[in-house]
Design a protein around this motif. Structure first.
Motif, mmCIF file in Angstrom:
data_model
loop_
_atom_site.group_PDB
_atom_site.id
_atom_site.type_symbol
_atom_site.label_atom_id
_atom_site.label_comp_id
_atom_site.label_asym_id
_atom_site.label_seq_id
_atom_site.Cartn_x
_atom_site.Cartn_y
_atom_site.Cartn_z
ATOM 1 N N PRO A 25 1.006 -1.303 -0.027
ATOM 2 C CA PRO A 25 -0.080 -0.085 -0.140
ATOM 3 C C PRO A 25 0.728 1.119 0.042
ATOM 4 N N PRO A 27 -0.444 5.121 -0.170
ATOM 5 C CA PRO A 27 -1.396 6.211 -0.292
ATOM 6 C C PRO A 27 -0.349 7.561 -0.130
ATOM 7 N N ASP A 80 3.795 7.613 -4.626
ATOM 8 C CA ASP A 80 2.270 7.417 -4.210
ATOM 9 C C ASP A 80 1.450 7.370 -5.141
ATOM 10 N N THR A 83 -5.830 6.989 -4.352
ATOM 11 C CA THR A 83 -6.698 5.911 -3.821
ATOM 12 C C THR A 83 -8.123 6.075 -3.989
ATOM 13 N N GLN A 84 -8.649 5.586 -4.741
ATOM 14 C CA GLN A 84 -10.315 5.740 -5.152
ATOM 15 C C GLN A 84 -10.780 4.497 -5.354
ATOM 16 N N HIS A 91 -12.378 -2.019 0.286
ATOM 17 C CA HIS A 91 -10.915 -2.018 0.117
ATOM 18 C C HIS A 91 -10.253 -0.945 0.879
ATOM 19 N N PHE A 93 -7.016 0.926 1.438
ATOM 20 C CA PHE A 93 -5.717 1.148 0.688
ATOM 21 C C PHE A 93 -4.488 1.047 1.729
ATOM 22 N N ILE A 98 -3.569 -4.302 -4.209
ATOM 23 C CA ILE A 98 -4.411 -4.074 -5.545
ATOM 24 C C ILE A 98 -4.636 -5.309 -6.429
ATOM 25 N N THR A 112 -11.133 -0.117 -8.127
ATOM 26 C CA THR A 112 -10.119 0.617 -7.288
ATOM 27 C C THR A 112 -9.186 1.384 -8.592
ATOM 28 N N THR A 113 -8.574 2.304 -7.985
ATOM 29 C CA THR A 113 -7.482 2.716 -9.014
ATOM 30 C C THR A 113 -6.334 1.624 -8.778
ATOM 31 N N GLY A 115 -2.920 2.087 -9.843
ATOM 32 C CA GLY A 115 -1.556 2.666 -9.400
ATOM 33 C C GLY A 115 -0.543 2.672 -10.527
#
Length: 486
Positions: A25, A27, A80, A83-84, A91, A93, A98, A112-113, A115
């Motif tokens: 993770p 963020p 980074d 995080t959506q 989820h 983050f 992911i 989700t996003t 990355g």
């Protein structure tokens, strides 16, 4: 769609690193786990590492034999990610990996996003550090923090630490293009303490939800005219509540200042006998907005349901009216197109976050412009707009744009690499988004910089995807360019 087997993607040296990024993770403002992992990885391979005072990671690799006198190249990306997640998606983050899938040649995070912004750039840079079959001059990899939530890593980057002459920023999202300029930006942080009063006893409580919008990047997608859930909900509430004597309890919309908000929800109070009229007003508003957004964002939904939670207070009428009028009448979207650059937005803004609750009342507005002075002027105009409703705000420091240098040797090197590897002439562009190049140039004004990347769609929104074969092409471009640097 199928679950992805990264070992079968090419180039494997790049995708192996991206697979690792999906498991850690990262963020914005919480990159420490990834930074430590990459630092440990590099030191195990006898690569020099340095973490500066703000938390940026620098990894150095010496030149290969015969290339010691070549220009030093800095490979730059950010640690980074935005995080959506879609509404209803569970989820975390800060804990959960992911989960990408493959579909029609694209790697996708469905709810989700992903990355890929900027994990692909990081993975490409790490692959260069790992590879032992590339001829190259001195390499520095600069991985910044907090690019998506304030660019503090670039803003507070230490001067005098980097020694390279060229910088390749691997953080743009269209294969076949080289970027040599970007917009500057300012954030407007609007806020005040809300006052509440006892709700009239004859009211019922209803939740209004705006959903099913596409969202997207508040810079590169702003010209597409997609719906902004905060704007749509504010317009409806401002039009409906005053004539019906309805009251506002709270308003939530968006989660990032640099993402076009896909969803917003408000709790309101009305008389029970007004419910049929509200249902009709919602249906009319949904139809009107779908027509406005036809062929752009016409899956929009506006829905309502009764709220059974115990609620006994509403926002005072004066503050309710001030906030809704301010939000509904605030400038939004593309403000001006560039007269110097064809088909480029010069100035825009995004109303990214709205939160009106007992605990906090705030709105985050992001202003972008290709001209620094215009960013400042437009942000001040919006600040004055909110001040006219007696709502205070603060401006963050200007994040400088990046002024193009079409004559740089770094640009010519990448142009030649495109010709050599693919026999094509890349498009030269500037981007209406924030790259770190302009800020880095404030610390290192003599750096020659170029930005490139693979095809990435939907950055900053769930469903973000990267085209797999363009990652392979980016790798070939990068290797070709590094081997040609003199």
């Amino acid at each position: 769609m199928i679950q992805v087997d990264f070992s079968k993607l090419s180039p494997q040296v790049v995708w192996r690193h991206f697979e690792t990024l999906c498991t850690i993770p990262r963020p914005s403002k919480h990159e420490q786990r990834l930074r430590q992992h990459l630092k440990d990885w590099a030191e195990q391979r006898n690569l020099e590492t340095y973490v500066d005072n703000i938390g940026n990671l620098i990894i150095r690799k010496v030149a290969t034999t015969g290339k010691e006198q070549a220009a030093g190249v800095i490979l730059q990306g950010h640690l980074d990610m935005v995080t959506q997640a879609n509404r209803g998606t569970q989820h975390d983050f800060f804990k959960d990996p992911i989960q990408p899938v493959l579909k029609d040649g694209w790697l996708i995070a469905e709810n989700t996003t992903l990355g890929a912004d900027n994990g692909i750039g990081v993975a490409l840079a790490m692959a260069v550090l790992e590879s032992n079959d590339i001829a190259h001059g001195p390499i520095e990899v600069l991985l910044t923090i907090d690019e998506e939530a304030g660019m503090s890593g670039a803003r507070l980057l230490e001067s005098g630490v980097l020694t390279g002459q060229w910088l390749f920023n691997i953080d743009t999202e269209e294969w076949g293009e080289l970027y040599l300029g970007c917009a500057g930006s300012i954030d407007l942080e609007v806020g005040q303490t809300l006052e509440y009063e006892t709700a009239p006893s004859d009211l019922i409580f209803v939740d209004l939800l705006v959903s099913a919008l596409k969202g997207g990047h508040s810079g590169v997608d702003i010209h597409l005219g997609r719906g902004n859930a905060n704007v749509i909900l504010a317009h409806f509430l401002n039009d409906y509540l005053a004539p019906s004597n309805g009251r506002l309890v709270e308003f939530f919309g968006g989660s990032a200042r640099n993402a076009i908000p896909r969803e917003a929800v408000a709790t309101i109070a009305i008389k029970a006998e007004q419910l049929p009229a509200l249902e009709n007003a919602v249906a009319v508003a949904q139809t009107e907005w779908q027509q406005k957004l036809q062929n752009i964002d016409d899956q929009l939904q506006i829905s309502l349901q009764q709220n059974a939670n115990p609620i006994n207070e509403v926002i005072t009428l004066q503050q309710q009216q001030a906030w809704l009028q301010a939000l509904a009448s605030c400038p939004y979207g593309t403000a001006q197109w560039s007269s110097a650059l064809a088909d480029v937005v010069e100035t825009s803004n995004n109303i990214g976050v709205v939160k009106l609750t007992k605990d906090e009342a705030k709105t985050l507005v992001m202003v972008r412009s290709m001209v620094n002075q215009e960013a400042v002027a437009f942000a001040q105009k919006i600040q004055q707009h909110f001040a006219s409703f007696e709502i205070q705000s603060e401006l963050t420091p200007l994040v400088s744009g990046w002024t193009p240098n079409p004559e740089s040797a770094a640009l010519k090197c990448l142009q030649q690499a495109y010709q050599s590897a693919f026999d094509i002439e890349p498009n030269l562009k500037v981007i209406h988004a924030g790259l770190e190049c302009g800020i880095i140039a404030e610390h290192y004004p003599d750096l020659q910089m170029v930005s490139f990347g693979p095809d990435i769609q939907g950055a900053h929104a769930p469903g973000e995807r990267v085209k797999v074969d363009t990652v392979d092409k980016c790798w070939k471009l990068l290797v070709t360019a590094l081997e040609s640097v003199k």
